[in-house]
Design an enzyme around this catalytic site. Structure first.
Site, PDB file in Angstrom:
ATOM      1  CD  GLU A  29      -3.101  -1.001   2.178  1.00 23.22           C
ATOM      2  OE1 GLU A  29      -2.943  -0.231   3.143  1.00 23.22           O
ATOM      3  OE2 GLU A  29      -4.148  -1.642   1.979  1.00 23.22           O
ATOM      4  CD  GLU A  35      -4.463  -5.678   1.820  1.00 18.85           C
ATOM      5  OE1 GLU A  35      -5.266  -5.006   2.523  1.00 18.85           O
ATOM      6  OE2 GLU A  35      -3.228  -5.624   1.969  1.00 18.85           O
TER       7      GLU A  35
END
Ligand SMILES: *[C@@H]1O[C@H](CO)[C@@H](O)[C@H](O)[C@H]1NC(C)=O
Ligand SMILES: *[C@@H]1O[C@H](CO)[C@@H](O)[C@H](O)[C@H]1NC(C)=O
Ligand SMILES: *[C@@H]1O[C@H](CO)[C@@H](O)[C@H](O)[C@H]1NC(C)=O
Ligand SMILES: *[C@@H]1O[C@H](CO)[C@@H](O)[C@H](O)[C@H]1NC(C)=O
Length: 440
Positions: free
Chosen positions: A231, A351
């Protein structure tokens, strides 16, 4: 692998090891192994490649025949805690347990952390370029166990967040070494010393020789891909050129030392305000201010596939379930279309998390992937965030769960695995084996 004379000389010893290996593979689901594991006792696996917008499974090359390829659509999960739990020693059987449970649901890919930086008994990188060998062996173990269960790993190389050290630890190390980073907005992405630390880390991982099998990570087919960072985000839009340059430089670096594995960035999929009209797809204005851009950051040649995360519940907390699902559908469509038409690369939802409404959230993205897969398009798979097994609840967050405590979720996951495998010519055919829950 071994030259002929070595095979000859080692022949009697190999016989014994093979028998031990056989016993290990067949009767030992839990035991910690001290013995070397012979590679030919582990399941054969091909490497994963990319052809246009599809993942393909490259068959084991046999001399004289061209490498055949088969489409691969992914159903998988995250268990970020494998390294940490494996390094704990006593309890590493839980890693094997989780891999087995994953395989039982027909899952084929698991994303996990190949980093833990900073001081601490179980960290992998203690100081820049200084490793705890015991913890490195714990990572070796995770990789062998994945192979044994025919699971491929997406290994993430550093955290944007502070958990397990992350980019803040790298900055701290540079400061401790006397580097003045105070003039830089987000020094991790732009300071030369820190970039050097990161490259040295990546090189140590990628060129690591597994202590159990002797196989270098760069030659290990149970590794699906390297992920540059979990991320990546900047402190502000002004650092977006630095982030873009960092991705370009680091992806090229990984490719320079490993040509066999895929590379991805680790993006959440947010659009920058420069990215056509797509920023309206973002969950909020905040998402365009993080310096990342799904299109620009995924476009360069050394990035093989794009990734997307999806947390409608935390991204738009005010929405009810109906609004969440509506948003999630649009979010998924936008990325799949971008993968197909703009990037011309596979798009993996690395995710996806839901709460009490987990089944509805998961099914929404599963359906998008299945529809895309049937058309052979860019929507290439989903990794659920995240699965635990009994005894590892300490790694929980609000989106974590023990799948087998939720029979409806388990059923949904298995159904997705099997319908992807059943797409005609969907040829994960090459990976079907006697333990495959979809075919046994
Ligand atoms: C990519 O897939 C297409 C369509 O299936 C096939 O014709 C082509 O040979 C593949 N490319 C490579 C490099 O294998
Ligand atoms: C670090 O750099 C900034 C600006 O470049 C300067 O103002 C500051 O004094 C420097 N700090 C040290 C400890 O050298
Ligand atoms: C947006 O694009 C313009 C023109 O290409 C460029 O100058 C600017 O830096 C970009 N802004 C961001 C935040 O990427
Ligand atoms: C695997 O491929 C063969 C030949 O293409 C086909 O006949 C068979 O049905 C496939 N099996 C499955 C389970 O898809």
């Amino acid at each position: 692998m071994n030259s002929k004379w070595r095979e000859k000389r080692l022949y009697p010893a190999l016989g014994i090891f093979s028998i031990l290996g056989f016993l290990y593979l067949n009767f030992n689901d839990h035991l910690d192994f001290a013995l070397p594991v012979l590679v030919w006792n582990l399941p054969k696996m091909g490497f994963v490649g990319v052809n246009y917008t599809r993942f393909v499974l490259l068959e084991q090359e046999t001399p004289g025949s061209p490498a055949a390829e088969k489409n691969l659509y992914v159903n998988g999960w995250n268990s970020y805690w494998f390294l940490e739990e494996s390094a704990g020693g006593q309890s590493r059987y839980r890693v094997s347990e989780m891999l087995k449970r994953g395989a039982d649901m027909g899952l084929s890919v698991c994303r996990t952390w190949a980093f833990s930086d900073g001081a601490g008994p179980n960290t992998l990188q203690i100081k820049p370029g200084v490793f705890n060998e015991r913890v490195f062996k714990a990572l070796d173990y995770v990789i062998v166990e994945a192979r044994r269960h025919r699971i491929r790993l997406i290994l993430s190389l550093v955290n944007n967040l502070n958990n397990f050290g992350g980019k803040a630890q790298y900055v701290k190390w540079a400061e401790e070494a006397g580097t003045n980073v105070s003039s830089l907005r987000d020094p991790f992405f732009s300071d030369r010393t820190i970039k050097g630390y990161y490259k040295a880390y990546v090189k140590a991982i990628v060129t690591r020789k597994n202590s159990y099998t002797g196989v270098k990570y760069s030659e290990e087919p149970s590794i699906f891909a390297w992920e540059l960072m979990n991320e990546p985000r900047c402190e502000s839009v002004s650092c977006s050129p630095a982030l873009q340059d960092w991705i370009t430089e680091m992806a090229a670096f990984v490719k320079s030392i490993d040509q066999r594995h895929l590379v991805t960035v680790g993006l959440e999929g947010f659009y920058g305000s420069n990215s056509s009209q797509n920023y309206v797809m973002n969950p909020g204005d905040w998402a365009a201010s993080l310096g990342s851009d799904f299109i620009q950051n995924s476009a360069m040649k050394d990035i093989d596939f794009a990734s997307v995360h999806a947390y409608p519940h935390s991204w738009i907390p005010e929405a009810n379930l109906e609004a969440e699902v509506k948003y999630l559908s649009k979010w998924a469509d936008a990325h799949i279309i971008d993968g197909q038409k703009v990037l011309k690369k596979p798009v993996l939802f690395t995710e996806v998390g839901g709460l009490h409404d987990r089944d509805v959230i998961l099914k929404t993205v599963y359906d998008k992937i299945y529809e895309s897969a049937k058309r052979r398009e860019a929507g290439s798979g989903v990794l659920v965030w995240q699965l635990l097994t009994e005894g590892v609840e300490e790694y929980s967050d609000e989106f974590s769960f023990i799948a087998w405590k939720y029979p409806s979720t388990c059923k949904l996951i298995l159904e997705q695995s099997c319908r992807l495998k059943n797409i005609p010519e969907g040829s994960t055919n090459g990976t079907i084996h006697h333990k495959d829950p979809c075919f046994s």
